[in-house]
Design a protein around this motif. Structure first.
Motif, PDB file in Angstrom:
ATOM      1  N   ASN A 536       0.831  -1.207   0.000  1.00  0.00           N
ATOM      2  CA  ASN A 536       0.000   0.000   0.000  1.00  0.00           C
ATOM      3  C   ASN A 536       0.861   1.251   0.000  1.00  0.00           C
ATOM      4  O   ASN A 536       1.881   1.317   0.704  1.00  0.00           O
ATOM      5  CB  ASN A 536      -0.903   0.032   1.232  1.00  0.00           C
ATOM      6  CG  ASN A 536      -2.003  -1.001   1.175  1.00  0.00           C
ATOM      7  OD1 ASN A 536      -2.946  -0.870   0.406  1.00  0.00           O
ATOM      8  ND2 ASN A 536      -1.873  -2.042   1.990  1.00  0.00           N
ATOM      9  N   THR A 537       0.451   2.233  -0.801  1.00  0.00           N
ATOM     10  CA  THR A 537       0.991   3.587  -0.726  1.00  0.00           C
ATOM     11  C   THR A 537      -0.198   4.532  -0.613  1.00  0.00           C
ATOM     12  O   THR A 537      -1.353   4.099  -0.598  1.00  0.00           O
ATOM     13  CB  THR A 537       1.813   3.943  -1.978  1.00  0.00           C
ATOM     14  OG1 THR A 537       0.936   4.070  -3.090  1.00  0.00           O
ATOM     15  CG2 THR A 537       2.856   2.868  -2.285  1.00  0.00           C
ATOM     16  N   ASN A 538       0.057   5.825  -0.560  1.00  0.00           N
ATOM     17  CA  ASN A 538      -1.041   6.789  -0.480  1.00  0.00           C
ATOM     18  C   ASN A 538      -1.895   6.787  -1.740  1.00  0.00           C
ATOM     19  O   ASN A 538      -3.061   7.203  -1.707  1.00  0.00           O
ATOM     20  CB  ASN A 538      -0.483   8.199  -0.243  1.00  0.00           C
ATOM     21  CG  ASN A 538       0.075   8.349   1.158  1.00  0.00           C
ATOM     22  OD1 ASN A 538      -0.358   7.652   2.076  1.00  0.00           O
ATOM     23  ND2 ASN A 538       1.037   9.259   1.331  1.00  0.00           N
ATOM     24  N   SER A 539      -1.315   6.312  -2.853  1.00  0.00           N
ATOM     25  CA  SER A 539      -2.028   6.429  -4.129  1.00  0.00           C
ATOM     26  C   SER A 539      -2.345   5.105  -4.801  1.00  0.00           C
ATOM     27  O   SER A 539      -3.012   5.082  -5.826  1.00  0.00           O
ATOM     28  CB  SER A 539      -1.197   7.282  -5.100  1.00  0.00           C
ATOM     29  OG  SER A 539       0.084   6.690  -5.310  1.00  0.00           O
ATOM     30  N   ALA A 540      -1.864   3.994  -4.242  1.00  0.00           N
ATOM     31  CA  ALA A 540      -2.070   2.723  -4.922  1.00  0.00           C
ATOM     32  C   ALA A 540      -1.992   1.578  -3.937  1.00  0.00           C
ATOM     33  O   ALA A 540      -1.476   1.709  -2.820  1.00  0.00           O
ATOM     34  CB  ALA A 540      -1.017   2.545  -6.016  1.00  0.00           C
ATOM     35  N   ASN A 541      -2.558   0.454  -4.348  1.00  0.00           N
ATOM     36  CA  ASN A 541      -2.386  -0.775  -3.576  1.00  0.00           C
ATOM     37  C   ASN A 541      -2.207  -1.929  -4.543  1.00  0.00           C
ATOM     38  O   ASN A 541      -2.580  -1.840  -5.712  1.00  0.00           O
ATOM     39  CB  ASN A 541      -3.552  -1.012  -2.629  1.00  0.00           C
ATOM     40  CG  ASN A 541      -4.863  -1.165  -3.376  1.00  0.00           C
ATOM     41  OD1 ASN A 541      -5.105  -2.170  -4.023  1.00  0.00           O
ATOM     42  ND2 ASN A 541      -5.722  -0.144  -3.267  1.00  0.00           N
ATOM     43  N   GLN A 542      -1.634  -3.006  -4.054  1.00  0.00           N
ATOM     44  CA  GLN A 542      -1.285  -4.134  -4.914  1.00  0.00           C
ATOM     45  C   GLN A 542      -1.283  -5.405  -4.096  1.00  0.00           C
ATOM     46  O   GLN A 542      -0.874  -5.420  -2.934  1.00  0.00           O
ATOM     47  CB  GLN A 542       0.096  -3.900  -5.545  1.00  0.00           C
ATOM     48  CG  GLN A 542       0.610  -5.025  -6.411  1.00  0.00           C
ATOM     49  CD  GLN A 542       1.991  -4.731  -6.961  1.00  0.00           C
ATOM     50  OE1 GLN A 542       2.417  -3.582  -7.008  1.00  0.00           O
ATOM     51  NE2 GLN A 542       2.686  -5.760  -7.378  1.00  0.00           N
ATOM     52  N   VAL A 543      -1.745  -6.487  -4.725  1.00  0.00           N
ATOM     53  CA  VAL A 543      -1.762  -7.793  -4.075  1.00  0.00           C
ATOM     54  C   VAL A 543      -0.912  -8.756  -4.895  1.00  0.00           C
ATOM     55  O   VAL A 543      -1.081  -8.856  -6.116  1.00  0.00           O
ATOM     56  CB  VAL A 543      -3.194  -8.337  -3.954  1.00  0.00           C
ATOM     57  CG1 VAL A 543      -3.182  -9.743  -3.355  1.00  0.00           C
ATOM     58  CG2 VAL A 543      -4.051  -7.418  -3.095  1.00  0.00           C
ATOM     59  N   ILE A 544       0.023  -9.445  -4.225  1.00  0.00           N
ATOM     60  CA  ILE A 544       0.915 -10.397  -4.899  1.00  0.00           C
ATOM     61  C   ILE A 544       0.824 -11.743  -4.185  1.00  0.00           C
ATOM     62  O   ILE A 544       0.972 -11.809  -2.959  1.00  0.00           O
ATOM     63  CB  ILE A 544       2.381  -9.914  -4.886  1.00  0.00           C
ATOM     64  CG1 ILE A 544       2.525  -8.537  -5.534  1.00  0.00           C
ATOM     65  CG2 ILE A 544       3.288 -10.932  -5.598  1.00  0.00           C
ATOM     66  CD1 ILE A 544       3.923  -7.948  -5.423  1.00  0.00           C
ATOM     67  N   LYS A 545       0.569 -12.792  -4.955  1.00  0.00           N
ATOM     68  CA  LYS A 545       0.639 -14.138  -4.371  1.00  0.00           C
ATOM     69  C   LYS A 545       2.104 -14.540  -4.296  1.00  0.00           C
ATOM     70  O   LYS A 545       2.850 -14.410  -5.267  1.00  0.00           O
ATOM     71  CB  LYS A 545      -0.129 -15.135  -5.233  1.00  0.00           C
ATOM     72  CG  LYS A 545      -0.127 -16.545  -4.642  1.00  0.00           C
ATOM     73  CD  LYS A 545      -1.023 -17.497  -5.416  1.00  0.00           C
ATOM     74  CE  LYS A 545      -0.381 -17.890  -6.733  1.00  0.00           C
ATOM     75  NZ  LYS A 545      -1.156 -18.937  -7.441  1.00  0.00           N
ATOM     76  N   ILE A 546       2.514 -15.023  -3.127  1.00  0.00           N
ATOM     77  CA  ILE A 546       3.919 -15.354  -2.931  1.00  0.00           C
ATOM     78  C   ILE A 546       4.026 -16.738  -2.292  1.00  0.00           C
ATOM     79  O   ILE A 546       3.198 -17.116  -1.456  1.00  0.00           O
ATOM     80  CB  ILE A 546       4.623 -14.276  -2.051  1.00  0.00           C
ATOM     81  CG1 ILE A 546       6.108 -14.564  -1.913  1.00  0.00           C
ATOM     82  CG2 ILE A 546       3.961 -14.148  -0.706  1.00  0.00           C
ATOM     83  CD1 ILE A 546       6.864 -13.407  -1.262  1.00  0.00           C
ATOM     84  N   ILE A 547       5.020 -17.491  -2.720  1.00  0.00           N
ATOM     85  CA  ILE A 547       5.237 -18.836  -2.201  1.00  0.00           C
ATOM     86  C   ILE A 547       6.503 -18.833  -1.355  1.00  0.00           C
ATOM     87  O   ILE A 547       7.578 -18.436  -1.832  1.00  0.00           O
ATOM     88  CB  ILE A 547       5.362 -19.855  -3.340  1.00  0.00           C
ATOM     89  CG1 ILE A 547       4.077 -19.878  -4.168  1.00  0.00           C
ATOM     90  CG2 ILE A 547       5.667 -21.247  -2.789  1.00  0.00           C
ATOM     91  CD1 ILE A 547       4.178 -20.735  -5.419  1.00  0.00           C
ATOM     92  N   LEU A 548       6.360 -19.243  -0.107  1.00  0.00           N
ATOM     93  CA  LEU A 548       7.513 -19.367   0.788  1.00  0.00           C
ATOM     94  C   LEU A 548       7.849 -20.843   0.901  1.00  0.00           C
ATOM     95  O   LEU A 548       6.986 -21.664   1.203  1.00  0.00           O
ATOM     96  CB  LEU A 548       7.191 -18.786   2.170  1.00  0.00           C
ATOM     97  CG  LEU A 548       6.681 -17.341   2.198  1.00  0.00           C
ATOM     98  CD1 LEU A 548       6.467 -16.886   3.632  1.00  0.00           C
ATOM     99  CD2 LEU A 548       7.650 -16.414   1.485  1.00  0.00           C
ATOM    100  N   GLN A 549       9.120 -21.180   0.636  1.00  0.00           N
ATOM    101  CA  GLN A 549       9.508 -22.595   0.623  1.00  0.00           C
ATOM    102  C   GLN A 549      10.804 -22.820   1.384  1.00  0.00           C
ATOM    103  O   GLN A 549      11.475 -21.903   1.771  1.00  0.00           O
ATOM    104  CB  GLN A 549       9.651 -23.089  -0.814  1.00  0.00           C
ATOM    105  CG  GLN A 549      10.726 -22.359  -1.599  1.00  0.00           C
ATOM    106  CD  GLN A 549      10.797 -22.831  -3.045  1.00  0.00           C
ATOM    107  OE1 GLN A 549       9.871 -23.429  -3.564  1.00  0.00           O
ATOM    108  NE2 GLN A 549      11.912 -22.546  -3.699  1.00  0.00           N
TER     109      GLN A 549
END
Length: 549
Positions: A536-549
């Motif tokens: 998140n920033t003041n002007s945008a947001n983003q969702v990322i799928k991430i795999i921890l292994q």
């Protein structure tokens, strides 16, 4: 009146006459410490180049005590007693010296001496004074080099380049520019006068030379093998030969003596790797390997090829720890009794390169794995049969050997790193291996297979979304990830939150005034699995799928 060089030669002759009265040997003396050193890790500019410091800073590599030069007081103590110092090693904290057996016994008793290792009789590697080769008559003016594959005529070098995707590399404008490659070999005979290297000298791409055999800066009157290797890596004469990294910069370092094969050459390799580190090299390309020697008591056993035992492999691993990538020929022992890779190709971090033919089939001379401790070796393979090379007499020929598959891969790495400058040496190595032809099914002939630039480029691409890209993904725990922030959001605060699939917040971090490339470390106690990273920033947001292994 005697010139300075004449005086030096006269002094050398006088010295030899005195030394002939007693047999002298070469030894490697290791010191106990670097106490009271005149150097400090706080002032690295005193012993490392700006490029070497920058490489460490870019990858968060701390400057350690092993980076400091050896203690000058210890060296002075030796020279005052008539011991001749031939070379020194920061990483191993020691020196190569010439002295008699009697003096060596006295040396062992010094409080600051940890060990004294006999190498060989001094006379077998007596440094010969050499006059420098004439300066090349090539005018120093900028040479135009095409960067579009459609306008490059690769001549007979097309097959060896096309197999690993080099034409597409050049079509995208990547030819190694900005990368510094140290080439370790047996010399570079006439390299400064050969037409296929004209561009290197016109564009001042040769940034340093040193001969660790003869202890001078002239590398141009020995070694056809080094010329062959460099031509595959960086030659450029359209219609004849083009190397993958023709626009990189180079250090030409002679470590190999054609007239003998002794353990001393491993120490030469060590000192050359340190030279490369200090100069800021990104890549070491070495088409050399060690297993048996003229003095059989120095021979390595297969058990020594465990990634930790030989001097040359220790040097290669240390080089990697400083942020460099070491690319080494696997060896040509596949159809001999030895069979296996040779040192330093056994190093866990060394990219050992085997050989295939023009049909991408394994050739029997190429050394195989595993390493003595069971790891996959070689790591990658490239064309090593029927490779087109340039020769010291300005001619061309076709030849065989992993010596020539090695520089093809080294050149490809330079281009990939140019395209992905934010990646570490480990990440570049991983991208090449995981995206190679046998990335999911490595074996002991091909390793991870034949690399391909386009696939490696795709593998190493961050997820380019509206706030940031993430690399690598999957992520090994514990481990670092890089957030590459979109240009118009650099300098903004970025909130990063990690959630599991139930919606539970697992981890949170604020990147204050985020830079273009940001490091983020996930704690080691997080369970492996699939997670959601929310930015998140003041002007945008983003969702990322991430795999921890």
């Amino acid at each position: 009146m005697l010139t300075a060089k004449s005086k030096a030669i006269l002094c050398f002759i006088i010295f030899i006459s005195f030394q002939s009265l007693a047999q002298t040997n070469l030894y490697f003396v290791t010191f106990t410490d670097k106490s009271d050193s005149e150097y400090s890790s706080k002032t690295p500019e005193e012993f490392l180049s700006p490029k070497a410091i920058s490489r460490r800073q870019a990858h968060n590599i701390q400057i350690q005590e092993e980076d400091l030069p050896v203690n000058k007081n210890y060296l002075d103590s030796f020279t005052k007693t008539g011991i001749i110092i031939k070379g020194s090693s920061r990483w191993m904290n020691g020196v190569i010296v010439e002295m008699s057996e009697e003096v060596s016994e006295l040396t062992r008793s010094k409080q600051f001496v940890k060990s004294v290792k006999y190498l060989q009789p001094a006379q077998t590697s007596l440094n010969q004074l050499k006059l420098s080769s004439p300066v090349s008559n090539i005018q120093r003016q900028s040479a135009f080099l095409s960067s579009s594959s459609s306008s490059i005529d690769y001549g007979f070098s097309l097959n060896q380049n096309a197999m690993i995707g080099v034409p597409s590399v050049h079509a995208l404008g990547y030819s190694g520019k900005g990368k510094l490659i140290a080439v370790l070999d047996n010399g570079f005979l006439n390299a400064n006068t050969l037409t296929f290297f004209t561009h290197l000298y016109q564009n001042e791409k040769i940034l340093g030379t040193y001969d660790f055999v003869s202890r001078d800066q002239n590398v141009y009157d020995d070694g056809g093998h080094g010329v062959n290797v460099l031509s595959v890596l960086a030659g450029f004469e359209e219609g004849k030969i083009v190397g993958p990294a023709y626009d990189a910069s180079f250090l030409l370092l002679r470590t190999e003596n054609d007239f003998s094969e002794t353990i001393l050459e491993e120490y030469n390799w060590l000192m050359a790797a340190e030279y490369a580190d200090s100069a800021g090299a990104d890549i070491i390309s070495s088409s050399l390997g060690y297993n048996t020697f003229d003095f059989t008591e120095q021979d390595h056993s297969y058990a020594d090829l465990d990634g930790t035992s030989t001097i040359v492999t220790k040097a290669a691993e240390t080089a990697f720890s400083k942020g460099m990538i070491v690319v080494n020929s696997a060896g040509n022992e596949g159809n001999k009794s030895w069979k296996y890779v040779t040192a330093p190709a056994d190093g866990p971090s060394v990219i050992a390169v085997g050989a295939v033919n023009s049909d991408k089939k394994y050739v029997t001379f190429s050394s195989i794995g595993p390493s003595a401790d069971g790891r996959i070796k070689p790591d990658l393979a490239a064309m090593g049969a029927g490779v087109y090379v340039g020769n010291p007499d300005n001619s061309y020929s076709s030849t065989n050997g992993t010596s020539f598959s090695c520089p093809l891969v080294a050149g490809l790495i330079a281009c990939l790193w140019q395209a992905r400058p934010y990646l570490s040496n480990k990440e570049i190595s991983e991208a090449l291996k995981k995206s190679a032809s046998k990335g999911n099914d490595p074996d002991f002939q091909y390793g991870f297979g034949i690399p391909n630039f386009q696939k490696a480029l795709t593998y190493s691409s961050p997820d380019t979304l509206k706030i940031a890209g993430l690399f690598p993904n999957p992520v090994s725990i514990p481990g670092n990830v890089k957030l590459i922030i979109e240009n118009d959001l650099v300098g903004n605060d970025v909130e990063a939150e990690l959630f599991d699939l139930t919606g539970k917040k697992i981890f949170a971090k604020t990147l204050s005034k985020a830079e273009k490339i940001n490091q983020m470390v996930f704690p080691g106690d997080i369970q492996r699995g699939v997670y959601i990273l929310v930015l998140n920033t003041n002007s945008a947001n983003q969702v990322i799928k991430i795999i921890l292994q």
